[in-house]
Design a protein around this motif. Structure first.
Motif, mmCIF file in Angstrom:
data_model
loop_
_atom_site.group_PDB
_atom_site.id
_atom_site.type_symbol
_atom_site.label_atom_id
_atom_site.label_comp_id
_atom_site.label_asym_id
_atom_site.label_seq_id
_atom_site.Cartn_x
_atom_site.Cartn_y
_atom_site.Cartn_z
ATOM 1 N N LEU A 21 19.467 -37.519 24.257
ATOM 2 C CA LEU A 21 18.238 -37.519 25.030
ATOM 3 C C LEU A 21 18.405 -38.301 26.334
ATOM 4 O O LEU A 21 17.930 -37.871 27.394
ATOM 5 N N GLN A 22 19.085 -39.446 26.252
ATOM 6 C CA GLN A 22 19.317 -40.237 27.458
ATOM 7 C C GLN A 22 20.194 -39.484 28.449
ATOM 8 O O GLN A 22 19.949 -39.514 29.662
ATOM 9 N N ARG A 23 21.205 -38.786 27.964
ATOM 10 C CA ARG A 23 22.074 -38.012 28.850
ATOM 11 C C ARG A 23 21.306 -36.860 29.503
ATOM 12 O O ARG A 23 21.525 -36.532 30.673
ATOM 13 N N LEU A 24 20.407 -36.254 28.752
ATOM 14 C CA LEU A 24 19.613 -35.162 29.298
ATOM 15 C C LEU A 24 18.695 -35.679 30.404
ATOM 16 O O LEU A 24 18.566 -35.049 31.467
ATOM 17 N N PHE A 115 29.775 -38.695 45.397
ATOM 18 C CA PHE A 115 28.949 -38.476 44.207
ATOM 19 C C PHE A 115 29.748 -38.748 42.932
ATOM 20 O O PHE A 115 29.216 -39.304 41.960
ATOM 21 N N ARG A 116 31.017 -38.369 42.927
ATOM 22 C CA ARG A 116 31.833 -38.517 41.721
ATOM 23 C C ARG A 116 32.147 -39.982 41.425
ATOM 24 O O ARG A 116 32.481 -40.340 40.292
ATOM 25 N N THR A 117 32.089 -40.855 42.448
ATOM 26 C CA THR A 117 32.354 -42.283 42.223
ATOM 27 C C THR A 117 31.082 -43.063 41.916
ATOM 28 O O THR A 117 31.159 -44.239 41.570
ATOM 29 N N MET A 118 29.934 -42.432 42.039
ATOM 30 C CA MET A 118 28.668 -43.111 41.778
ATOM 31 C C MET A 118 28.312 -43.024 40.298
ATOM 32 O O MET A 118 28.767 -42.113 39.594
ATOM 33 N N PRO A 119 27.513 -43.986 39.821
ATOM 34 C CA PRO A 119 27.076 -43.939 38.416
ATOM 35 C C PRO A 119 25.993 -42.887 38.215
ATOM 36 O O PRO A 119 24.798 -43.189 38.124
ATOM 37 N N MET A 120 26.418 -41.633 38.188
ATOM 38 C CA MET A 120 25.482 -40.532 38.005
ATOM 39 C C MET A 120 26.117 -39.500 37.092
ATOM 40 O O MET A 120 27.317 -39.540 36.820
ATOM 41 N N SER A 121 25.299 -38.606 36.625
ATOM 42 C CA SER A 121 25.786 -37.555 35.738
ATOM 43 C C SER A 121 26.843 -36.728 36.441
ATOM 44 O O SER A 121 26.695 -36.346 37.599
ATOM 45 N N ARG A 122 27.940 -36.429 35.746
ATOM 46 C CA ARG A 122 29.023 -35.656 36.338
ATOM 47 C C ARG A 122 28.566 -34.235 36.673
ATOM 48 O O ARG A 122 29.114 -33.595 37.563
ATOM 49 N N ALA A 123 27.567 -33.749 35.936
ATOM 50 C CA ALA A 123 27.066 -32.391 36.187
ATOM 51 C C ALA A 123 25.902 -32.371 37.169
ATOM 52 O O ALA A 123 25.416 -31.304 37.526
#
Length: 281
Positions: A21-24, A115-123
């Motif tokens: 749920l947290q990942r979503l 974006f890929r180095t930031m703490p965000m969802s990879r997708a």
């Protein structure tokens, strides 16, 4: 008297969510943030907005009034009744170029790497780009429909069928988005013009503007198997607009192929795009 400053403690990096749920929630939040960024860029570029709105008007004038009088439609229908579903489909397929250019520019400027180095969802980045392009395409189709109504086009089989036709168009747009993302990740911005020179003929090699039976046999076969032809044929049936009946199985079952073709394209280019994005240095 000397003044001693306390040591600066860096802010801790946010923890990655662990539960499903947290990942979503993480994915939805990051995707919308990226989509909002792309939409803001689109709104702040009036030339792009103007061209997006003017393209339907120019297309209807050129194909509907300049060439339309030279094309006879089976049953004596107005050619614009036949034309408008084709323009809907062409607008969707040409969206590949919009997605491709945006991805290529972000890649060239290093935005993807940031974006890929930031703490965000990879997708989040790819999903956000998809959301922005779907919203843009929705506006394009709405403008096209309004222009079509203004020149005498309409649907004849109820609003429910209109919603289904719109769903088929958006399904094809999703397929074109993932195709555009993959091409944008492998093509440099200075080479994107080559894709435009290929896209336009591909939209012509279909039943968008004329029947495949009016083409040479080899070109008519290509036209019948063009994914765009399937979607255009299906939405013509749903709108109750005139079409060109063919003899091959693929031309007599456009509703089936309007679902099969986009799903097949997504099945190929979705994993390829994700794999390419993750493997970028």
């Amino acid at each position: 008297m000397s003044l001693t400053l306390p040591p600066i403690t860096p802010a801790p990096m946010p923890r990655a969510p662990r539960s499903v749920l947290q990942r979503l929630r993480w994915l939805i939040s990051d995707s919308w943030n990226v989509a909002s960024r792309d939409l803001i860029h689109w709104i702040r570029q009036p030339v792009r907005l103007f061209s997006s709105v003017m393209y339907p008007v120019v297309s209807i004038l050129i194909f509907g009034y300049v060439f339309g009088n030279a094309v006879m439609v089976v049953g004596g229908w107005n050619y614009r009744e036949f034309l408008m579903p084709g323009l809907f489909g062409q607008s969707i397929v040409l969206g590949v170029g919009v997605t491709l250019v945006a991805i290529a520019e972000d890649t060239n400027r290093g935005v993807n790497n940031r974006f890929r180095t930031m703490p965000m969802s990879r997708a989040g980045y790819l999903a956000g780009r998809s959301i922005a392009d779907l919203l843009n395409s929705t506006l394009d189709i709405v403008v096209l429909m309004l222009c079509g109504v203004a020149v005498g086009w309409t649907w004849h089989l109820g609003f429910g069928n209109v919603l289904i036709a719109f769903g088929l168009l958006m399904l094809l747009r999703v397929a074109m988005i993932w195709l555009g993302i993959f091409l944008g990740l492998i093509i440099k911005p200075e080479n994107t013009s080559v894709v435009w020179t290929v896209l336009l003929p591909l939209t012509m090699f279909s039943d968008t503007f004329v029947s495949p039976q009016m083409m040479p046999e080899w070109l008519g076969t290509i036209s019948e198997w063009n994914p765009l032809s399937a979607t255009v044929g299906a939405i013509r049936e749903l709108f109750g607009n005139p079409g060109w009946p063919g003899d091959s199985w693929v031309s007599t079952h456009p509703m089936v192929m309007a679902v099969v073709w986009p799903l097949a394209i997504i099945a190929v280019f979705w994993p390829l795009s994700v794999r390419r994005y993750r493997s970028m240095s």
